[in-house]
Design a protein around this motif. Structure first.
Motif, PDB file in Angstrom:
ATOM      1  N   ARG B 640     -83.747 -22.281  18.488  1.00 52.51           N
ATOM      2  CA  ARG B 640     -84.823 -22.002  19.450  1.00 52.51           C
ATOM      3  C   ARG B 640     -86.158 -21.808  18.722  1.00 52.51           C
ATOM      4  O   ARG B 640     -87.190 -22.249  19.176  1.00 52.51           O
ATOM      5  CB  ARG B 640     -84.468 -20.767  20.301  1.00 52.51           C
ATOM      6  N   ARG B 641     -86.092 -21.142  17.590  1.00 52.49           N
ATOM      7  CA  ARG B 641     -87.312 -20.948  16.812  1.00 52.49           C
ATOM      8  C   ARG B 641     -87.882 -22.289  16.355  1.00 52.49           C
ATOM      9  O   ARG B 641     -89.088 -22.507  16.381  1.00 52.49           O
ATOM     10  CB  ARG B 641     -87.019 -20.100  15.577  1.00 52.49           C
ATOM     11  N   CYS B 644     -89.541 -23.891  19.248  1.00 52.27           N
ATOM     12  CA  CYS B 644     -90.798 -23.195  19.555  1.00 52.27           C
ATOM     13  C   CYS B 644     -91.869 -23.545  18.535  1.00 52.27           C
ATOM     14  O   CYS B 644     -93.035 -23.745  18.896  1.00 52.27           O
ATOM     15  CB  CYS B 644     -90.575 -21.684  19.583  1.00 52.27           C
ATOM     16  N   LEU B 656     -93.573 -24.505  25.659  1.00 50.86           N
ATOM     17  CA  LEU B 656     -93.352 -23.394  24.725  1.00 50.86           C
ATOM     18  C   LEU B 656     -93.148 -22.087  25.490  1.00 50.86           C
ATOM     19  O   LEU B 656     -92.258 -21.292  25.159  1.00 50.86           O
ATOM     20  CB  LEU B 656     -94.548 -23.267  23.770  1.00 50.86           C
ATOM     21  N   PHE B 659     -89.643 -21.887  26.738  1.00 45.89           N
ATOM     22  CA  PHE B 659     -88.676 -21.660  25.651  1.00 45.89           C
ATOM     23  C   PHE B 659     -88.798 -20.238  25.096  1.00 45.89           C
ATOM     24  O   PHE B 659     -87.798 -19.594  24.789  1.00 45.89           O
ATOM     25  CB  PHE B 659     -88.885 -22.684  24.523  1.00 45.89           C
ATOM     26  N   ALA B 660     -90.056 -19.744  24.957  1.00 54.91           N
ATOM     27  CA  ALA B 660     -90.272 -18.409  24.387  1.00 54.91           C
ATOM     28  C   ALA B 660     -89.729 -17.340  25.329  1.00 54.91           C
ATOM     29  O   ALA B 660     -89.071 -16.391  24.908  1.00 54.91           O
ATOM     30  CB  ALA B 660     -91.750 -18.192  24.123  1.00 54.91           C
ATOM     31  N   PHE B 673     -90.149 -14.216  19.314  1.00 55.05           N
ATOM     32  CA  PHE B 673     -90.311 -14.823  20.644  1.00 55.05           C
ATOM     33  C   PHE B 673     -91.443 -14.160  21.437  1.00 55.05           C
ATOM     34  O   PHE B 673     -92.044 -14.789  22.302  1.00 55.05           O
ATOM     35  CB  PHE B 673     -88.976 -14.812  21.402  1.00 55.05           C
ATOM     36  N   PHE B 676     -94.248 -16.160  20.146  1.00 51.09           N
ATOM     37  CA  PHE B 676     -94.321 -17.498  20.758  1.00 51.09           C
ATOM     38  C   PHE B 676     -94.848 -17.391  22.197  1.00 51.09           C
ATOM     39  O   PHE B 676     -95.654 -18.210  22.628  1.00 51.09           O
ATOM     40  CB  PHE B 676     -92.945 -18.169  20.748  1.00 51.09           C
ATOM     41  N   SER B 677     -94.386 -16.356  22.880  1.00 54.35           N
ATOM     42  CA  SER B 677     -94.788 -16.183  24.267  1.00 54.35           C
ATOM     43  C   SER B 677     -96.305 -15.927  24.363  1.00 54.35           C
ATOM     44  O   SER B 677     -97.005 -16.557  25.162  1.00 54.35           O
ATOM     45  CB  SER B 677     -93.996 -15.010  24.859  1.00 54.35           C
ATOM     46  N   ALA B 680     -98.249 -18.995  23.552  1.00 56.43           N
ATOM     47  CA  ALA B 680     -98.242 -19.965  24.644  1.00 56.43           C
ATOM     48  C   ALA B 680     -99.232 -19.520  25.729  1.00 56.43           C
ATOM     49  O   ALA B 680    -100.013 -20.332  26.233  1.00 56.43           O
ATOM     50  CB  ALA B 680     -96.843 -20.078  25.217  1.00 56.43           C
ATOM     51  N   THR B 712     -91.959 -20.023  10.854  1.00 58.87           N
ATOM     52  CA  THR B 712     -92.386 -19.099  11.905  1.00 58.87           C
ATOM     53  C   THR B 712     -93.373 -18.084  11.345  1.00 58.87           C
ATOM     54  O   THR B 712     -94.397 -17.790  11.956  1.00 58.87           O
ATOM     55  CB  THR B 712     -91.168 -18.363  12.505  1.00 58.87           C
TER      56      THR B 712
END
Lengths: 106, 848
Positions: B640-641, B644, B656, B659-660, B673, B676-677, B680, B712
């Motif tokens: 998943r990383r 992302c 993204l 997914f996040a 995450f 990532f969130s 996004a 990451t």
């Protein structure tokens, strides 16, 4: 404390590859791996550190650590300076051992 | 109460002394047993049982005292025991006890009754007793011989042993060795024979001597002495510490054999105990008092390796042993700097050493070491670097190049350079590096493989194919070389298709097809063949080839994407491939996603993104519903990383976000995450993230999985550093830093380039100048100075070690990223985020 590979193989710092190889072969003949595995390992490690000129220079340039007393101690063990006790000395030590140990189990 | 009364009134009847004595005897407390049993015997003097028990206690006590070396006292105990039992004491035991007490005459006398029993004294010359008597006879106890007949083997062997000792003493080893043969294996002198034989051979034939010593039994009197000879014969310096574990006579013998001065030995032990403190040890070694014990050269050799860890002793060392060559001093200083993690100073010292030394090999080795230095970790070191001269050529590649200048045949350095340059695509240095390495090592497989990989990564497929061909001549089943060959022909074919030289393209494709292993076909060759057929107006043939490509065991979407990519890449008119685009759209709409196909698809997308000419964004629009559906699939954290990261790096923020969020649901505590969130939601612009959330982000960075991949982590740092709000890890010694141009033209740089160049500088300076810049900025704006940025840059650049242009750019960048809030914004900001602002921001806002 690591032992100086030059000392262990008995070679000078300014030497050539062939002399190092000869010294190594002589050492492993003297201390065969089947009888002296630990000693053989040390000799092999030492050889791997000084096998080529580049490796010798790397060791001399970048090796740092504590003082290596092995050559000093080795001086103690040098066969050239080996002492030979007299029979009187031997008798004296034997007497001391006899008196200090007695007969085991009695 | 009753219990208390019972306790108070309770008194056990006195235990009889006899049972108390018996208990003591059983538990091995012989002294107490004797006391109790004596009292018991007073009460009942005729009790035979008590007498026997007391006699037993005396024997036990005798043994106890004997073990403590109190032989005389022990013998007394044994005699008391025999008085009680009215039996003579065990003569051998008595002998042993008297011997331990040093009463040799009484010890021998105690054996007389034994001799009278056996007449010939035969029973006395066997086992440990026989050996003890043999030993006593050798040390000059004549009484021992009276225990044996004049013609007994014992007496004969005794005379031989004495002759051996005399020969040994005169140095007549050969005569001694001949005489040794007269002592048979069964003789009580057998261990003496082994010992003296080994002693004679210890210097000339150590292995034989060690073999003989190994035969001396552990219960023999000669065993401790044999251990001493063994230690001396083995000549193993590491065994010197074993000297102290030997018993006193054995230690004396060993030191005598080794000619070790007791003072020297003690001094060595004391010095060794300082090993953990190099400075103290060096100081101790430099004291003048040691010279009588150790030669000057030995002391120098001992001290020299300590100096990098005891740099304060360098001067005293030179005063004592004379000046070292300048490069040697610099070498020691450089090692000392390394130990203190002062990398820039270490670099400077190593460089000086390299300049001063004459040996090119040493120069090369120094540069190789510099190339292996770790990345700078803190700004303190960076500041040192600025002080030492600003932007010098200090990249890994520079050092490796310098090393090759002095040692052009060093294979490892060539290889390291290839790997280093090969990391970056379109690097013009790759070709020079490769050509030079391959010229030096034309048959070296590792070099060829590295060259093939580097050229392949750089996109020079023809060159890569040449290397692959050479590798295949050594190893015809080299899998990667095969793939590179196929790629090489495919690339050539594509070029020909673009030039519309379709016949030549077909030929290349046929070669590629023949090289491809049937089980490992990806379909790309077939797709290209289809495109050639379409361009030739051979629709059915083209369709047939596409059918073949679609029949291969790859995911249908992957194949369709490949068809789209090849069509775009080869500039095939859209009307020819329109049908295929419809198939792609239909498939992406109806496909049921699974983790493996999504992963493969996203990786392919990333690959296609490298080619700017491909309409990847258009494909992503088509694929977006599929990806959004796939976001809820169960991926591993790493998978998943990866997805992302790809989505983030290519600005696919909508996907993204899905997914996040799914990642956050699955791993609520996992910080990456959250990052990532937020990325996004802010569409990759950290300035759009509110201050409070920046804190969350920073926390997320710390709480994130410790096994976090560097990709990451890099993305997190890049995102956060965009605002200069958080410290950025300086990366001065970048592995990939292969540019050797000192004068970087910042004007043509985009933000990413600017940051990669100036990130470390900004990280270093921002704390010191940022607040001043912002303050000045506000002041000058109030004063109406429109060119504040430029004038400020000029002023502040005075006295700084770097160029004014660079510094000016830093300030401009700070200003751009710190837009001053107008009053309205300030109030709004205060209202909404009062509790979440960083102290630095508060300082800026209320500075007016």
């Amino acid at each position: 404390m690591t032992i100086d590979p030059f000392y262990l193989l008995g070679v000078e710092r300014e030497t050539d590859d062939e002399s190092v190889r000869k010294a190594y072969l002589e050492k492993i003949r003297q201390w065969p791996p089947e009888h002296y595995p630990e000693r053989f390992q040390k000799i092999s490690e030492a050889y791997s550190l000084v096998q080529t000129r580049k490796k010798r220079l790397v060791f001399q340039l970048f090796h740092r650590g504590s003082a290596d007393f092995a050559p000093v101690k080795g001086g103690f063990f040098s066969a050239n300076t080996r002492g030979r006790p007299t029979q009187d000395e031997l008798k004296g030590w034997l007497k001391k051992v006899l008196i200090s140990s007695g007969i085991k189990g009695r | 109460m009753a219990q208390k009364r019972r306790k108070k009134g309770y008194s056990s009847p006195p235990r009889p002394k006899s049972s108390e004595g018996l208990d003591h005897l059983r538990s091995g407390h012989f002294k107490k047993a004797i006391e109790s049993l004596k009292l018991a015997l007073k009460e009942d003097p005729q009790s035979a049982d008590l007498k026997n028990l007391l006699a037993e206690a005396y024997v036990g006590r005798a043994r106890e005292l004997s073990d403590k070396g109190m032989g005389q006292e022990a013998a007394i105990m044994l005699e008391r025991s025999s008085l009680l039992t009215e039996k003579p004491p065990d003569p051998v035991m008595l002998f042993s006890l008297f011997l331990k007490g040093g009463q040799i005459d009484r010890a021998v006398a105690s054996l007389k009754p034994q001799k009278e029993k056996s007449e010939t004294g035969e029973s006395l010359d066997a086992g440990p007793l026989g050996e003890a008597l043999a030993g006593l006879s050798l040390v000059g106890c004549a009484e021992v011989l009276t225990l044996f007949d004049e013609n007994s083997p014992f007496v004969n062997h005794h005379h031989t042993a004495l002759e051996i000792l005399q020969s040994y003493d005169r140095g007549e080893d050969d005569a001694a060795l001949v005489l040794l043969k007269k002592l048979p294996v069964g003789s009580p002198f057998k261990n003496f024979r082994l010992f003296i034989h080994a002693l004679i051979l210890s210097a000339s034939q150590p292995e034989t001597a060690l073999g003989l010593l190994a035969k001396v039994g552990e219960d023999s009197f000669f065993h401790p002495l044999a251990q001493a000879v063994k230690l001396a014969t083995a000549s193993d310096p590491s065994q010197i510490d074993a000297l102290s574990s030997l018993s006193s006579p054995a230690s004396d013998l060993a030191r005598r054999l080794l000619n070790i001065d007791a003072d020297a030995l003690r001094t060595v032990s004391q010095l060794e105990s300082l090993a953990s403190n190099p400075d103290k040890l060096a100081k101790a070694l430099l004291k003048p008092g040691l010279e009588p014990l150790f030669p000057r050269e030995v002391l120098k050799a001992l001290c020299l390796p300590l100096l990098p860890s005891a740099i304060g002793q360098l001067e005293p060392f030179q005063q004592r042993f004379g000046h070292l060559p300048p490069w040697e001093v610099q070498r020691i200083r450089a090692l000392a700097m390394e130990e203190q993690n002062r990398w820039s100073s270490a670099v400077a010292e190593w460089k000086k050493a390299a300049d001063n030394v004459n040996d090119p090999m040493i120069k090369a080795l120094i540069y190789q070491r510099l190339a292996g230095f770790p990345h700078f970790q803190d700004s303190r070191n960076l500041w040192e670097m600025f002080q030492s001269g600003g932007r010098e050529k200090n990249s890994r590649a520079d050092f490796l190049e310098s090393s090759l200048r002095y040692d052009p045949k060093d294979r490892d350095t060539h290889l390291a350079l290839i790997h280093l340059h090969g990391k970056k695509k379109n690097n013009p240095k790759v070709r020079t590096t490769l050509d030079r390495a391959v010229r030096e090592f034309p048959e070296d497989r590792e070099i060829l493989e590295a060259a093939m990989d580097a050229t392949f990564a750089a996109g020079t497929f023809k060159k890569a194919g040449t290397f692959a061909e050479k590798i295949l001549s050594f190893n015809p089943i080299h899998h990667r070389a095969h793939s590179v060959m196929v790629e090489s022909h495919l690339a050539h074919a594509r070029k020909k298709i673009k030039e519309r030289r379709l016949d030549l393209a077909n030929k290349e494709l046929l070669v590629a097809e023949s090289l491809e292993k049937k089980h490992a076909r990806s379909g790309r060759v077939q797709v290209c063949q289809a495109m050639v057929a379409f361009l030739n107006g051979q629709g059915p043939e083209g369709e047939e080839k596409l059918r073949l490509a679609r029949s291969l065991p790859t995911h249908p979407l992957e194949t369709e994407l490949m068809i789209q990519a090849e069509a775009a890449r080869l500039k095939v008119p859209s009307d020819i491939v329109k049908k295929n685009e419809l198939t792609f759209k239909a498939l992406s709409k109806n496909a049921v996603p699974d983790t493996s196909s999504i992963l493969k698809l996203i990786q392919n997308i990333e690959h296609y993104l490298e080619e700017k000419s491909l309409p990847v964004k258009h494909w992503m629009e088509i694929l977006q519903p599929l990806f959004i559906k796939a976001a809820v699939l169960t991926f591993t954290m790493e998978e998943r990383r990866l997805i992302c990261n790809i989505l983030l790096e290519n600005n696919f923020f909508n996907i993204l976000n899905h997914f996040a969020k799914a990642g956050q649901k699955q791993w609520a505590e996992e910080g990456s995450f959250i990052f990532f969130s937020l990325s996004a939601q802010s569409e990759g612009n950290v300035l759009a993230v509110r201050d409070g959330r920046i804190g969350i982000l920073e926390e997320a960075m710390h709480s994130t999985d410790s096994r976090l991949d560097t990709r990451t982590m890099g993305n997190m740092e890049k995102f956060l550093s965009a605002s200069f709000l958080t410290p950025r890890r300086p990366v001065f010694f970048d592995d990939d830093d292969d540019d050797d141009d000192d004068d970087v033209d910042f004007s043509c740089m985009d933000d990413t380039d600017f940051e990669s160049e100036l990130g470390p500088i900004v990280a270093l300076l921002k704390g010191e100048i940022e607040s001043r810049v912002v303050r000045e900025h506000k002041l000058r704006r109030k004063m109406g100075d429109k060119k504040y940025g430029e004038s400020l840059a000029k002023e502040l650049a005075q006295g700084l070690p770097m160029g004014k242009e660079i510094f000016g750019e830093i300030i401009r960048k700070i200003l751009e990223n710190n837009p001053l809030p107008d009053h309205g914004t300030k109030k709004q900001s205060e209202k909404s985020d009062a509790g979440h602002r960083s102290p630095r921001q508060l300082e800026i806002e209320f500075d007016d």
